[in-house]
Scaffold this motif. Structure first.
Motif, PDB file in Angstrom:
ATOM      1  N   TRP A  73     -74.428 -77.421  33.257  1.00 26.70           N
ATOM      2  CA  TRP A  73     -75.651 -78.142  33.588  1.00 26.70           C
ATOM      3  C   TRP A  73     -76.532 -77.322  34.512  1.00 26.70           C
ATOM      4  O   TRP A  73     -77.764 -77.333  34.383  1.00 26.70           O
ATOM      5  CB  TRP A  73     -75.351 -79.506  34.220  1.00 26.70           C
ATOM      6  N   THR A  74     -75.934 -76.603  35.444  1.00 26.51           N
ATOM      7  CA  THR A  74     -76.722 -75.757  36.340  1.00 26.51           C
ATOM      8  C   THR A  74     -77.512 -74.724  35.540  1.00 26.51           C
ATOM      9  O   THR A  74     -78.711 -74.513  35.774  1.00 26.51           O
ATOM     10  CB  THR A  74     -75.812 -75.050  37.358  1.00 26.51           C
ATOM     11  N   ILE A  75     -76.854 -74.081  34.581  1.00 27.73           N
ATOM     12  CA  ILE A  75     -77.524 -73.094  33.741  1.00 27.73           C
ATOM     13  C   ILE A  75     -78.602 -73.766  32.891  1.00 27.73           C
ATOM     14  O   ILE A  75     -79.722 -73.262  32.760  1.00 27.73           O
ATOM     15  CB  ILE A  75     -76.497 -72.364  32.855  1.00 27.73           C
ATOM     16  N   LEU A 131     -70.380 -67.767  42.099  1.00 29.26           N
ATOM     17  CA  LEU A 131     -71.527 -67.243  41.365  1.00 29.26           C
ATOM     18  C   LEU A 131     -72.822 -67.467  42.133  1.00 29.26           C
ATOM     19  O   LEU A 131     -72.937 -68.387  42.950  1.00 29.26           O
ATOM     20  CB  LEU A 131     -71.666 -67.943  40.009  1.00 29.26           C
ATOM     21  N   LEU A 132     -73.783 -66.630  41.820  1.00 29.44           N
ATOM     22  CA  LEU A 132     -75.170 -66.890  42.178  1.00 29.44           C
ATOM     23  C   LEU A 132     -75.955 -66.884  40.882  1.00 29.44           C
ATOM     24  O   LEU A 132     -75.861 -65.936  40.099  1.00 29.44           O
ATOM     25  CB  LEU A 132     -75.715 -65.844  43.145  1.00 29.44           C
ATOM     26  N   LEU A 133     -76.694 -67.948  40.637  1.00 27.32           N
ATOM     27  CA  LEU A 133     -77.479 -68.082  39.411  1.00 27.32           C
ATOM     28  C   LEU A 133     -78.956 -68.133  39.746  1.00 27.32           C
ATOM     29  O   LEU A 133     -79.355 -68.731  40.748  1.00 27.32           O
ATOM     30  CB  LEU A 133     -77.074 -69.343  38.652  1.00 27.32           C
ATOM     31  N   THR A 162     -79.637 -65.526  34.974  1.00 26.07           N
ATOM     32  CA  THR A 162     -78.686 -64.482  35.310  1.00 26.07           C
ATOM     33  C   THR A 162     -77.540 -65.083  36.104  1.00 26.07           C
ATOM     34  O   THR A 162     -77.727 -65.999  36.914  1.00 26.07           O
ATOM     35  CB  THR A 162     -79.357 -63.349  36.114  1.00 26.07           C
ATOM     36  N   ARG A 163     -76.339 -64.576  35.830  1.00 29.49           N
ATOM     37  CA  ARG A 163     -75.147 -65.006  36.563  1.00 29.49           C
ATOM     38  C   ARG A 163     -74.572 -63.792  37.275  1.00 29.49           C
ATOM     39  O   ARG A 163     -74.165 -62.833  36.623  1.00 29.49           O
ATOM     40  CB  ARG A 163     -74.093 -65.583  35.629  1.00 29.49           C
ATOM     41  N   ILE A 164     -74.511 -63.854  38.584  1.00 26.21           N
ATOM     42  CA  ILE A 164     -73.988 -62.748  39.376  1.00 26.21           C
ATOM     43  C   ILE A 164     -72.667 -63.199  39.987  1.00 26.21           C
ATOM     44  O   ILE A 164     -72.616 -64.160  40.760  1.00 26.21           O
ATOM     45  CB  ILE A 164     -74.988 -62.336  40.471  1.00 26.21           C
TER      46      ILE A 164
END
Length: 199
Positions: free
Chosen positions: A69-71, A132-134, A142-144
């Motif tokens: 859901w965040t993405i 993660l940081l999105l 982007t997913r870091i």
């Protein structure tokens, strides 16, 4: 239900078609859409899964839904421009302001792996946490992947600590190169130098 299937494909795969159809129908009957923009429907679904008694022994399903859901929620967000770190030259310290679309995400299971189309929970260490940081970019979200210490440091910065305070508490290795990379990707809206040391 089709809207939820589109937003939560990994959850659908993890729980199977039958249970997914059952639980989304139940969710939709008790929590019908209140916004005419159906793409916004589903924010409460991860919490619904977390409370589902059938999934009590599988908490990673709800965590996977939270990440999906965040993405999904960030997919239409506008990316922020890169932030210039040159302003820090000669500064004793700095405050970091995160861009509106930047999200720090953590879960006690490897949900970043679980959302991959070929993910097999049996082949993963399900006790491995995910940090993660999105953030939205021109190419998508982007997913870091972060270490626990880097995640803690970024969380401290997002909560208003200065850079020196956050680093003193957590001191992750190679954090400054990570900070530069995040600034270039538009994760921060501002990096404000502090002329003197803070107490």
């Amino acid at each position: 239900q089709g809207v939820l299937a589109s937003a939560f494909p990994a959850v659908r795969r993890l729980v199977g078609e039958g249970f997914f159809a059952f639980t989304t129908a139940r969710f939709a009957s008790l929590h019908p859409p209140r916004n005419p923009v159906l793409a916004l429907y589903g924010a409460d679904f991860p919490g619904w899964l977390a409370a589902a008694p059938q999934l009590h022994d599988f908490p990673f399903v709800a965590d996977t839904a939270r990440l999906e859901w965040t993405i999904h929620a960030l997919s239409d967000a506008l990316p922020a421009p890169p932030c210039n770190l040159n302003e820090l030259a000669g500064a004793a310290d700095a405050y970091v302001t995160f861009a509106a679309g930047a999200v720090l995400f953590e879960a006690p299971a490897p949900v970043a792996d679980l959302i991959e189309p070929d993910a097999d929970p049996a082949q993963l260490d399900m006790t491995a946490p995910c940090y993660l940081l999105l953030a939205p970019t021109e190419q998508g979200v982007t997913r870091i992947t972060l270490t626990a210490d880097s995640f803690a440091t970024l969380t401290a910065l997002s909560n208003g600590q200065t850079l020196s305070q956050a680093l003193a508490d957590h001191a992750p290795a190679d954090f400054i190169p990570l900070l530069r990379r995040l600034a270039q990707r538009g994760v921060f809206s501002a990096i404000t130098p502090v002329s003197g040391l803070t107490s």
